[in-house]
Design a protein around this motif. Structure first.
Motif, PDB file in Angstrom:
ATOM      1  N   SER A 347      28.415  43.128  35.974  1.00 52.92           N
ATOM      2  CA  SER A 347      29.223  44.187  35.389  1.00 52.92           C
ATOM      3  C   SER A 347      29.757  43.758  34.031  1.00 52.92           C
ATOM      4  O   SER A 347      29.758  42.570  33.682  1.00 52.92           O
ATOM      5  CB  SER A 347      30.397  44.525  36.309  1.00 52.92           C
ATOM      6  OG  SER A 347      31.294  43.421  36.387  1.00 52.92           O
ATOM      7  N   HIS A 348      30.242  44.720  33.240  1.00 50.55           N
ATOM      8  CA  HIS A 348      30.805  44.412  31.928  1.00 50.55           C
ATOM      9  C   HIS A 348      32.027  43.495  32.069  1.00 50.55           C
ATOM     10  O   HIS A 348      32.231  42.592  31.253  1.00 50.55           O
ATOM     11  CB  HIS A 348      31.199  45.704  31.200  1.00 50.55           C
ATOM     12  CG  HIS A 348      30.028  46.519  30.742  1.00 50.55           C
ATOM     13  ND1 HIS A 348      29.101  46.025  29.839  1.00 50.55           N
ATOM     14  CD2 HIS A 348      29.628  47.774  31.051  1.00 50.55           C
ATOM     15  CE1 HIS A 348      28.173  46.950  29.615  1.00 50.55           C
ATOM     16  NE2 HIS A 348      28.474  48.021  30.345  1.00 50.55           N
ATOM     17  N   LEU A 349      32.822  43.732  33.115  1.00 54.40           N
ATOM     18  CA  LEU A 349      34.017  42.916  33.327  1.00 54.40           C
ATOM     19  C   LEU A 349      33.636  41.470  33.637  1.00 54.40           C
ATOM     20  O   LEU A 349      34.256  40.526  33.129  1.00 54.40           O
ATOM     21  CB  LEU A 349      34.844  43.503  34.477  1.00 54.40           C
ATOM     22  CG  LEU A 349      36.283  42.977  34.614  1.00 54.40           C
ATOM     23  CD1 LEU A 349      37.077  43.255  33.336  1.00 54.40           C
ATOM     24  CD2 LEU A 349      36.970  43.607  35.820  1.00 54.40           C
ATOM     25  N   LEU A 350      32.593  41.294  34.457  1.00 56.56           N
ATOM     26  CA  LEU A 350      32.140  39.947  34.799  1.00 56.56           C
ATOM     27  C   LEU A 350      31.555  39.250  33.568  1.00 56.56           C
ATOM     28  O   LEU A 350      31.733  38.038  33.377  1.00 56.56           O
ATOM     29  CB  LEU A 350      31.114  40.000  35.928  1.00 56.56           C
ATOM     30  CG  LEU A 350      30.596  38.648  36.434  1.00 56.56           C
ATOM     31  CD1 LEU A 350      31.753  37.760  36.878  1.00 56.56           C
ATOM     32  CD2 LEU A 350      29.612  38.850  37.585  1.00 56.56           C
ATOM     33  N   ARG A 351      30.884  39.996  32.721  1.00 57.70           N
ATOM     34  CA  ARG A 351      30.332  39.408  31.486  1.00 57.70           C
ATOM     35  C   ARG A 351      31.454  38.936  30.569  1.00 57.70           C
ATOM     36  O   ARG A 351      31.354  37.872  29.948  1.00 57.70           O
ATOM     37  CB  ARG A 351      29.459  40.429  30.759  1.00 57.70           C
ATOM     38  CG  ARG A 351      28.143  40.723  31.477  1.00 57.70           C
ATOM     39  CD  ARG A 351      27.425  41.879  30.775  1.00 57.70           C
ATOM     40  NE  ARG A 351      26.301  42.328  31.556  1.00 57.70           N
ATOM     41  CZ  ARG A 351      25.035  42.363  31.128  1.00 57.70           C
ATOM     42  NH1 ARG A 351      24.756  41.953  29.903  1.00 57.70           N
ATOM     43  NH2 ARG A 351      24.067  42.791  31.891  1.00 57.70           N
ATOM     44  N   ILE A 352      32.518  39.735  30.472  1.00 62.58           N
ATOM     45  CA  ILE A 352      33.677  39.335  29.657  1.00 62.58           C
ATOM     46  C   ILE A 352      34.281  38.056  30.211  1.00 62.58           C
ATOM     47  O   ILE A 352      34.632  37.132  29.473  1.00 62.58           O
ATOM     48  CB  ILE A 352      34.717  40.471  29.609  1.00 62.58           C
ATOM     49  CG1 ILE A 352      34.159  41.664  28.825  1.00 62.58           C
ATOM     50  CG2 ILE A 352      36.023  39.981  28.977  1.00 62.58           C
ATOM     51  CD1 ILE A 352      35.031  42.912  28.909  1.00 62.58           C
ATOM     52  N   TYR A 353      34.402  37.988  31.546  1.00 61.31           N
ATOM     53  CA  TYR A 353      34.926  36.790  32.201  1.00 61.31           C
ATOM     54  C   TYR A 353      34.042  35.585  31.882  1.00 61.31           C
ATOM     55  O   TYR A 353      34.539  34.493  31.559  1.00 61.31           O
ATOM     56  CB  TYR A 353      34.989  37.014  33.719  1.00 61.31           C
ATOM     57  CG  TYR A 353      35.421  35.804  34.500  1.00 61.31           C
ATOM     58  CD1 TYR A 353      36.767  35.497  34.665  1.00 61.31           C
ATOM     59  CD2 TYR A 353      34.471  34.963  35.084  1.00 61.31           C
ATOM     60  CE1 TYR A 353      37.164  34.372  35.385  1.00 61.31           C
ATOM     61  CE2 TYR A 353      34.854  33.838  35.813  1.00 61.31           C
ATOM     62  CZ  TYR A 353      36.208  33.548  35.954  1.00 61.31           C
ATOM     63  OH  TYR A 353      36.595  32.442  36.661  1.00 61.31           O
ATOM     64  N   ALA A 354      32.720  35.766  31.960  1.00 61.60           N
ATOM     65  CA  ALA A 354      31.784  34.677  31.685  1.00 61.60           C
ATOM     66  C   ALA A 354      31.920  34.189  30.248  1.00 61.60           C
ATOM     67  O   ALA A 354      31.907  32.977  29.986  1.00 61.60           O
ATOM     68  CB  ALA A 354      30.348  35.135  31.962  1.00 61.60           C
ATOM     69  N   VAL A 355      32.072  35.119  29.316  1.00 64.64           N
ATOM     70  CA  VAL A 355      32.234  34.750  27.900  1.00 64.64           C
ATOM     71  C   VAL A 355      33.531  33.967  27.695  1.00 64.64           C
ATOM     72  O   VAL A 355      33.559  32.960  26.970  1.00 64.64           O
ATOM     73  CB  VAL A 355      32.211  36.003  27.001  1.00 64.64           C
ATOM     74  CG1 VAL A 355      32.629  35.658  25.578  1.00 64.64           C
ATOM     75  CG2 VAL A 355      30.830  36.624  27.000  1.00 64.64           C
TER      76      VAL A 355
END
Length: 460
Positions: A347-355
């Motif tokens: 998800s977009h939220l998980l991608r932000i977390y990963a970044v």
């Protein structure tokens, strides 16, 4: 012969203790070093200790050029030059490839110095422009043959394939480097050690690598007459292609003349599709690095006969019993131009977390390199393990693996433990309490997720 490579006699005692004092690189020099445009009189050093770590000092220029490519791509094409998940994986590979240098000098320099000290025939003057230009040609020639063998010898391809595993082609792809590659490349530069001083070699080894950064882009088209002499983005796009016409072509580092001389040149014509002929479809940092080594291992034991086993290791990646040394071109999968690159379903939220977690890891990584002289070997080892665990966890999250939550829980717990015992420190000490609260929440969140997944698995 037994010559000793000793420090310069005219260095001051302070300079010898603090080589960084002579290693400042101006903005002008930083830009020019990315394009191999530095002059001999500003990059000639008597001792190896005086040679700047140009690759380390190139970090802000890497970032600046990546941002510039992003802007140009948005203006010209209305989209970014690549995908976030792919870029994170490429930078992860670059981080992994640099970690061994925290503990020892690279084998390229160590082996070179050994040959220079014990077997050199003549000593070319370190401050001569002729030595500088001869070394430029020698390093580039050595790189061509290393690069060619890295595609034609399976065990060497096991290291180099990491760089080709991206299905994108942008400046972040240039950072997708192998942990293993350096353990085979050093051999190809040793002939220079019988006459070229290590300090001169060390400069060109770095410049040859830095030059190859900017050619990993699609925002630069044909460069006219320069295409005849230099390795350019157009030439290197062909090298990264998995189209049949692209395979085993354009091995150049800086000068494309070597490919023209030795018959491996191919001009860009059809649309290039990037990546390995058999995509690996993962963002797992370890699979990106080592999957082909595992393939060689299983193929070696499955192949009958001593000479066939030998060929599995030392012939081409496409070789098989009864085939030519480099395999059959007709067995390379055809490309249609409609291939869809592997992409994360996170998800977009998980991608932000990963970044966010990736950015924190990069900050710890830079801090570790900056302070390595002051850190104990035990602390260095713990930090390296944490960096590797972070890269592994981010890859698992992007791949949406079932065990990603458990790994991320463990990683956050390890981070807080290392901070508690002083092996890591918050980047902003005044925010250490906020730092602890944030990662405690992360532990709770991922811990609950992993318990739910475990319970769900038990019910099934």
């Amino acid at each position: 012969m037994n010559h000793k490579y000793s420090p310069a006699g005219n260095q001051t005692r302070a300079e010898m203790k603090n080589p960084e004092a002579q290693q400042d690189v101006s903005v002008s020099q930083g830009i020019r070093m990315m394009f191999y445009m530095m002059k001999p009189n500003e990059t000639s050093f008597q001792t190896l200790e005086e040679v700047p770590d140009y690759v380390k000092k190139a970090t802000p220029f890497f970032i600046s050029l990546i941002l510039l490519e992003l802007v140009v791509s948005w203006i010209r094409k209305g989209k970014p030059p690549g995908r976030l998940d792919d870029a994170l994986t490429s930078i992860s590979a670059g981080v992994l490839s640099r970690l061994p240098s925290l503990f020892s000098r690279s084998i390229e320099l160590t082996s070179y110095i050994y040959i220079w000290e014990n077997y050199r025939l003549i000593s070319l003057p370190w401050d001569s422009p002729w030595t500088w230009y001869l070394t430029f040609l020698g390093v580039d020639f050595g790189y061509y043959w290393f690069h060619r063998m890295a595609h034609e010898v399976n065990i060497m391809w096991a290291g180099h394939q990491t760089h080709h595993s991206s299905e994108a082609y942008n400046l972040s792809t240039a950072l997708r480097q192998s942990v293993l590659q350096i353990y085979t490349s050093w051999v190809f530069y040793l002939p220079l050690a019988v006459f070229v001083p290590p300090s001169v070699f060390a400069v060109h080894l770095q410049f040859n690598l830095l030059y190859q950064f900017w050619i990993h882009t699609e925002v630069i088209d044909n460069l006219g007459p320069l295409e005849l002499i230099l390795n350019t983005p157009s030439h290197h796009r062909v090298h990264h292609g998995r189209n049949r016409y692209c395979i085993d072509k354009n091995y150049a580092g800086t000068l494309i003349i070597w490919d023209r001389i030795f018959g491996t040149f191919e001009a860009e014509n059809k649309k290039v599709v990037y990546g390995l002929t058999h995509p690996i479809n993962t963002f797992d940092a370890f699979k990106v690095q080592f999957h082909h080594l595992v393939y060689i291992w299983t193929t070696f034991w499955a192949t009958p006969g001593f000479f066939n086993k030998f060929s599995v290791i030392f012939k081409g990646p496409g070789w098989g019993p009864g085939k030519p040394r480099l395999g059959l071109s007709e067995e390379i999968p055809e490309v249609t131009g409609k291939e869809v690159p592997y992409s994360s379903s996170a998800s977009h939220l998980l991608r932000i977390y990963a970044v966010l977690q990736f950015a924190l890891m990069l900050a710890f990584y830079e801090d570790t390199f900056a302070d390595k002289a002051a850190l104990s070997q035990f602390t260095l080892l713990l930090r390296v393990c944490f960096i590797i665990l972070t890269l592994t966890s981010i890859g698992f999250l992007l791949d949406q693996r079932q065990d990603a939550a458990a790994v991320e829980t463990s990683r956050c717990l390890v981070l807080l433990t290392l901070c508690r015992f002083g092996h890591l420190k918050p980047l902003i000490p005044s925010l250490s309490f906020v730092f602890e609260i944030f990662f405690s929440i992360c532990i709770a969140f991922w811990g609950v997720r992993s318990v739910k997944q475990l319970a769900s698995g038990l019910w099934k």
